[in-house]
Design a protein around this motif. Structure first.
Motif, PDB file in Angstrom:
ATOM      1  N   ARG A   1      28.959 -15.279  31.162  1.00  0.00           N
ATOM      2  CA  ARG A   1      28.330 -14.083  30.581  1.00  0.00           C
ATOM      3  C   ARG A   1      29.342 -13.034  30.161  1.00  0.00           C
ATOM      4  O   ARG A   1      28.977 -11.911  29.805  1.00  0.00           O
ATOM      5  N   GLY A   2      30.626 -13.370  30.210  1.00  0.00           N
ATOM      6  CA  GLY A   2      31.646 -12.423  29.777  1.00  0.00           C
ATOM      7  C   GLY A   2      31.909 -11.297  30.755  1.00  0.00           C
ATOM      8  O   GLY A   2      32.486 -10.271  30.390  1.00  0.00           O
ATOM      9  N   LYS A   3      31.488 -11.477  32.005  1.00  0.00           N
ATOM     10  CA  LYS A   3      31.659 -10.417  33.003  1.00  0.00           C
ATOM     11  C   LYS A   3      33.091 -10.349  33.541  1.00  0.00           C
ATOM     12  O   LYS A   3      33.474  -9.346  34.133  1.00  0.00           O
ATOM     13  N   LEU A   4      33.858 -11.419  33.374  1.00  0.00           N
ATOM     14  CA  LEU A   4      35.233 -11.455  33.855  1.00  0.00           C
ATOM     15  C   LEU A   4      36.139 -11.857  32.695  1.00  0.00           C
ATOM     16  O   LEU A   4      35.974 -12.928  32.113  1.00  0.00           O
TER      17      LEU A   4
ATOM     18  N   ALA B   1      36.915  -6.183  43.367  1.00  0.00           N
ATOM     19  CA  ALA B   1      36.794  -7.055  42.196  1.00  0.00           C
ATOM     20  C   ALA B   1      35.432  -7.725  42.138  1.00  0.00           C
ATOM     21  O   ALA B   1      34.804  -7.816  41.067  1.00  0.00           O
ATOM     22  N   ARG B   2      34.936  -8.217  43.274  1.00  0.00           N
ATOM     23  CA  ARG B   2      33.637  -8.885  43.287  1.00  0.00           C
ATOM     24  C   ARG B   2      32.508  -7.914  42.978  1.00  0.00           C
ATOM     25  O   ARG B   2      31.539  -8.260  42.280  1.00  0.00           O
ATOM     26  N   ARG B   3      32.623  -6.705  43.488  1.00  0.00           N
ATOM     27  CA  ARG B   3      31.599  -5.695  43.190  1.00  0.00           C
ATOM     28  C   ARG B   3      31.608  -5.345  41.705  1.00  0.00           C
ATOM     29  O   ARG B   3      30.560  -5.274  41.054  1.00  0.00           O
ATOM     30  N   TYR B   4      32.792  -5.102  41.150  1.00  0.00           N
ATOM     31  CA  TYR B   4      32.886  -4.729  39.742  1.00  0.00           C
ATOM     32  C   TYR B   4      32.339  -5.836  38.835  1.00  0.00           C
ATOM     33  O   TYR B   4      31.553  -5.587  37.925  1.00  0.00           O
ATOM     34  N   ALA B   5      32.791  -7.077  39.070  1.00  0.00           N
ATOM     35  CA  ALA B   5      32.470  -8.168  38.155  1.00  0.00           C
ATOM     36  C   ALA B   5      30.988  -8.509  38.149  1.00  0.00           C
ATOM     37  O   ALA B   5      30.475  -9.039  37.151  1.00  0.00           O
ATOM     38  N   ASN B   6      30.267  -8.220  39.221  1.00  0.00           N
ATOM     39  CA  ASN B   6      28.857  -8.597  39.316  1.00  0.00           C
ATOM     40  C   ASN B   6      27.911  -7.407  39.206  1.00  0.00           C
ATOM     41  O   ASN B   6      26.695  -7.560  39.400  1.00  0.00           O
TER      42      ASN B   6
ATOM     43  N   VAL C   1      28.642  -2.491  34.997  1.00  0.00           N
ATOM     44  CA  VAL C   1      29.994  -2.745  34.502  1.00  0.00           C
ATOM     45  C   VAL C   1      29.923  -3.828  33.435  1.00  0.00           C
ATOM     46  O   VAL C   1      29.489  -4.957  33.702  1.00  0.00           O
ATOM     47  N   GLU C   2      30.347  -3.492  32.228  1.00  0.00           N
ATOM     48  CA  GLU C   2      30.299  -4.461  31.122  1.00  0.00           C
ATOM     49  C   GLU C   2      31.186  -5.665  31.408  1.00  0.00           C
ATOM     50  O   GLU C   2      30.783  -6.811  31.182  1.00  0.00           O
ATOM     51  N   ALA C   3      32.400  -5.404  31.888  1.00  0.00           N
ATOM     52  CA  ALA C   3      33.319  -6.503  32.207  1.00  0.00           C
ATOM     53  C   ALA C   3      34.424  -5.989  33.120  1.00  0.00           C
ATOM     54  O   ALA C   3      34.826  -4.819  33.053  1.00  0.00           O
ATOM     55  N   LEU C   4      34.898  -6.871  33.982  1.00  0.00           N
ATOM     56  CA  LEU C   4      36.108  -6.626  34.756  1.00  0.00           C
ATOM     57  C   LEU C   4      37.261  -7.303  34.020  1.00  0.00           C
ATOM     58  O   LEU C   4      37.225  -8.512  33.785  1.00  0.00           O
ATOM     59  N   GLU C   5      38.265  -6.521  33.644  1.00  0.00           N
ATOM     60  CA  GLU C   5      39.437  -7.040  32.938  1.00  0.00           C
ATOM     61  C   GLU C   5      40.583  -7.183  33.940  1.00  0.00           C
ATOM     62  O   GLU C   5      40.991  -6.194  34.556  1.00  0.00           O
ATOM     63  N   LEU C   6      41.094  -8.392  34.094  1.00  0.00           N
ATOM     64  CA  LEU C   6      42.243  -8.627  34.958  1.00  0.00           C
ATOM     65  C   LEU C   6      43.444  -8.953  34.077  1.00  0.00           C
ATOM     66  O   LEU C   6      43.363  -9.833  33.208  1.00  0.00           O
ATOM     67  N   TYR C   7      44.552  -8.259  34.325  1.00  0.00           N
ATOM     68  CA  TYR C   7      45.776  -8.481  33.557  1.00  0.00           C
ATOM     69  C   TYR C   7      46.801  -9.123  34.481  1.00  0.00           C
ATOM     70  O   TYR C   7      47.182  -8.538  35.506  1.00  0.00           O
ATOM     71  N   LEU C   8      47.229 -10.341  34.124  1.00  0.00           N
ATOM     72  CA  LEU C   8      48.084 -11.134  34.986  1.00  0.00           C
ATOM     73  C   LEU C   8      49.425 -11.398  34.325  1.00  0.00           C
ATOM     74  O   LEU C   8      49.550 -11.405  33.095  1.00  0.00           O
TER      75      LEU C   8
END
Length: 559
Positions: free
Chosen positions: A75-78, A33-38, A42-49
C-alpha cells in the motif's frame, strides 16, 4: 503527513544496536517505526539507508516484515531510499517530519533539511543519552544555526530536558530549540505479568535458575561506564540478602572480563552461590527474565542513561523497581508506590576533567563521571532488605507498577500525544516567514556540515575530468552493454546510487563523440542533476564503457 528517518545502521530497526546487541535505543526506534508505518494518519514512512544496507534484499524484506502489518503490505506505507536520494525526494515540496534518532544526529538532520527540503519539514529529535561528547558537539553546531519555532527535541525525562536547556544556555544560545518531555513508548508485546508460581517455576527451570527463593533481577548491558556499577550492587546485595535470596544479572558484557570480575567479587563476599549471570539472550527472552524474577534492581549512575527502559518493561511485567534517583528513573519510579528510589549525590563541576574530555576517550570519560556519582549505600541496603523480605509489599507494588505502565507508558497513551505534537510542528513550519526560510538555507549553504571530499581530492589528480579539451565516446564494450549483449559490471554500491536510466542515457548519447559542454547540455535536456550525470560518466569511464580522449595534445602533457 510523511515521516522520514535517516538510518546509520539497518540493524537499529531490529531492536539491536549496530553491534547486534540488544539496545533500548534500537528497541525504541523499532516501536516508533512500526507505529508510523501503520498509522492511517501517516501517508508513508520514508527510511533512508546507506548503500551497503540496500544491497541486502533479504534484510530489506525482513525489515518490511518487521515494520508493516500484513494489511499494509503493497500500500506504499513504507518507502526505502538510498541516502543519496534525499535531495530528490525532499525536493518534492511535501510536508514531512524528520524523526531524528538521537541528539548526536540533530545537527546532521538540520543541515540536510535546510539544504534539501522544499516543503515544511520540522525535525522531531528523540534522545537516548546525554553523556556522549558527540551529543554536545551536535548541540554546539545547532546552537550556531538560525533559530526556528518548529523543530523540537523530545526528552524522555524532566531531568534530560533540563540538561538540554542548560547545555544550550552554556553555549550562549539561550533556549534555542523547544524541548518537550515525552516518556518512552514501551511495546507491550511479550511483556506480561507472571500468571502464578507454576509459570515462574517453569521459567526458572528453563533458565537454570533456583526454583525456590526470591530473585532480584538486574538486566541490561554490563557496563560500569554506561549503565551502573555492578560492584556496588553485588556488595549491597551480599549485605542485605539471606540464604534464599538471589541476584540475577542478565546482559551482554560491554567490556570483556567484567562478568568474571563481578563473580570474583561475589565469591570474596561469600555470595557466589546466590549471584547468577546470564550472558547472551534474545530480545524475545526479556519477558521470561522478568516473569522469573520478583523485583528489578537498577543502580543507574551514568550520564549515558537518560530513561531506563528496563524499569518500564519490568513494571509492565508486574515487578516493583528498586532504582537510583537518577535522571529518567526519577520520573518512572513512583517512590513507595511502584518501587523505591535511592538517593544519588553528584559533584556540580570538575573543571579539570571536563576540560580534558576532548583529549580523553569517551568510555573513560563516562566511567570517571559515573564513579564520581555516589549512591547512598545505607538507604540502598535498607530498601533492598525490605524488597527481599516483604512479599506483600512486592505484590502491592507490582500491581501498582502494571497500572502505572498501562496509564503512563503504553503506546496507546503516548502515541496520540506525539502525533498531535507533530501536527503542531507542521503548522508552525508551514507558517514560517519566507525571510526565516531563506536565512536557514543561506546559513546551510555557507556553513555546510558536509566533508567536501570530491572538491578536496580533485587537487590530487592530474586535471579535471570535464576539461574543455576532453572528448567522450561509448566503447565497443559499452555498446554491447547497451544492446544487452554484455552486462554492466559496476561495484554494487555504485549501482545503488547510479540509476539504470542514467547509464543507458550516457551510453546512447555518447555513441557519437561529445565534449564536456555537450555533457552539460545532456544534463540540462534530461533534467538529471549534474552531479549524478557527472558521477555516472566517471564511473563508466573508469570501467571502460566510455572512452576518454584529449584532443590536440599529448595525454602526458603537464605531468
Amino acid at each position: 503527513m510523511r515521516i522520514a528517518i535517516v538510518l546509520p545502521f539497518l540493524l537499529d530497526l531490529s531492536g539491536s544496536a549496530g553491534t547486534g546487541r540488544i539496545s533500548g535505543a534500537a528497541l525504541a526506534l523499532n516501536v516508533f517505526a512500526r507505529r508510523y508505518a501503520n498509522d492511517p494518519e501517516v501517508e508513508a514512512l520514508e527510511l533512508y539507508l546507506a548503500p551497503r544496507d540496500l544491497l541486502n534484499p533479504d534484510a530489506i524484506r525482513g525489515l518490511a516484515s518487521l515494520i508493516l502489518e500484513p494489511a499494509n503490505f503493497g500500500r506504499g506505507k513504507l518507502e526505502i531510499h538510498s541516502i543519496y536520494a534525499i535531495p530528490d525526494v525532499w525536493g518534492d515540496g511535501r510536508e514531512r517530519i524528520i524523526h531524528t534518532d538521537d541528539l548526536h544526529l540533530f545537527a546532521r538532520d538540520r543541515d540536510l533539511r535546510d539544504r534539501y527540503a522544499k516543503g515544511p519539514t520540522p525535525i522531531a529529535c528523540d534522545i537516548h543519552c546525554m553523556g556522549h561528547k558527540s551529543s554536545v558537539d551536535s548541540l554546539r553546531l545547532v546552537a550556531r544555526m538560525p533559530r526556528n519555532s518548529f523543530d523540537r527535541i523530545y526528552a524522555t525525562s524532566a531531568s534530560a530536558a533540563e540538561a538540554i536547556n542548560a547545555t544550550f544556555e552554556t553555549l550562549g544560545a539561550g533556549l534555542h530549540t523547544s524541548v518537550q518531555v515525552q516518556p518512552r513508548m514501551i511495546d507491550p508485546a511479550g511483556l506480561n505479568p507472571c500468571s502464578g508460581l507454576e509459570e515462574k517455576s517453569a521459567i526458572r527451570r528453563k533458565l537454570g535458575l533456583p526454583e525456590e527463593g526470591v530473585i532480584a533481577l538486574s538486566i541490561g548491558r554490563m557496563s560500569v561506564a554506561t549503565k551502573g556499577d555492578l560492584a556496588v550492587l553485588v556488595e549491597v546485595f551480599a549485605e542485605a540478602a539471606g540464604r534464599d535470596h538471589h541476584l540475577v544479572i542478565a546482559g551482554h558484557e560491554e567490556v570483556t572480563g567484567y562478568a568474571e570480575l563481578v563473580l570474583d567479587l561475589a565469591a570474596r563476599l561469600g555470595a557466589s552461590e546466590r549471584v547468577h549471570i546470564i550472558g547472551g539472550f534474545g530480545i524475545g527472552s526479556r519477558g521470561e527474565l522478568y516473569r522469573a524474577s520478583d523485583f528489578l534492581v537498577f543502580p543507574a549512575d551514568s550520564g549515558n542513561e537518560v530513561f531506563g527502559q528496563v524499569t518500564v518493561e519490568a513494571m509492565a511485567c508486574g515487578l516493583p523497581v528498586l532504582g537510583t534517583d537518577w535522571d529518567g528513573l526519577k520520573d518512572t519510579i513512583e517512590h513507595g508506590v511502584t518501587g523505591f528510589k535511592v538517593p544519588t549525590y553528584t559533584l556540580p563541576r570538575l573543571g579539570r576533567f571536563d576540560g580534558l574530555t576532548q583529549a580523553a576517550d569517551e568510555p573513560t570519560t563516562l566511567l570517571l563521571r559515573a564513579q564520581a556519582t555516589v549512591i547512598d549505600r545505607h538507604v540502598f541496603g535498607a530498601f533492598f532488605t525490605q524488597m527481599l523480605e516483604d512479599s506483600d509489599l512486592r505484590q502491592r507494588m507490582g500491581r501498582a507498577a502494571v497500572d502505572a505502565y498501562r496509564t503512563r507508558f503504553h503506546p496507546e497513551r503516548l502515541y496520540p500525544k506525539l502525533i498531535a505534537a507533530f501536527h503542531q510542528q507542521l503548522q508552525a513550519a508551514g507558517d514560517e516567514p519566507v525571510s526565516s526560510r531563506e536565512e536557514r538555507q543561506r546559513w546551510a549553504a555557507e556553513h555546510a556540515l558536509t566533508v567536501p571530499a570530491f572538491e578536496q581530492f580533485e587537487r590530487y589528480g592530474t586535471r579535471p575530468l570535464l576539461a574543455t579539451d576532453h572528448r567522450f565516446k561509448t566503447t565497443a564494450k559499452g555498446l554491447a552493454a547497451l544492446k544487452g549483449t554484455n552486462s554492466i559490471e559496476l561495484f554494487p554500491e555504485v549501482t545503488v546510487v547510479l540509476p539504470v536510466a542514467v547509464i543507458e542515457l550516457l551510453l546512447s548519447k555518447l555513441s557519437i563523440p561529445r565534449n564536456a559542454l555537450d555533457i552539460q547540455e545532456i544534463a540540462t535536456q534530461s533534467q538529471i542533476p549534474y552531479d549524478v550525470l557527472h558521477f555516472g560518466l566517471a564511473a563508466l569511464c573508469k570501467r571502460g564503457y566510455i572512452s576518454l580522449e584529449r584532443t590536440g595534445s599529448n595525454p602526458l602533457d603537464g605531468l
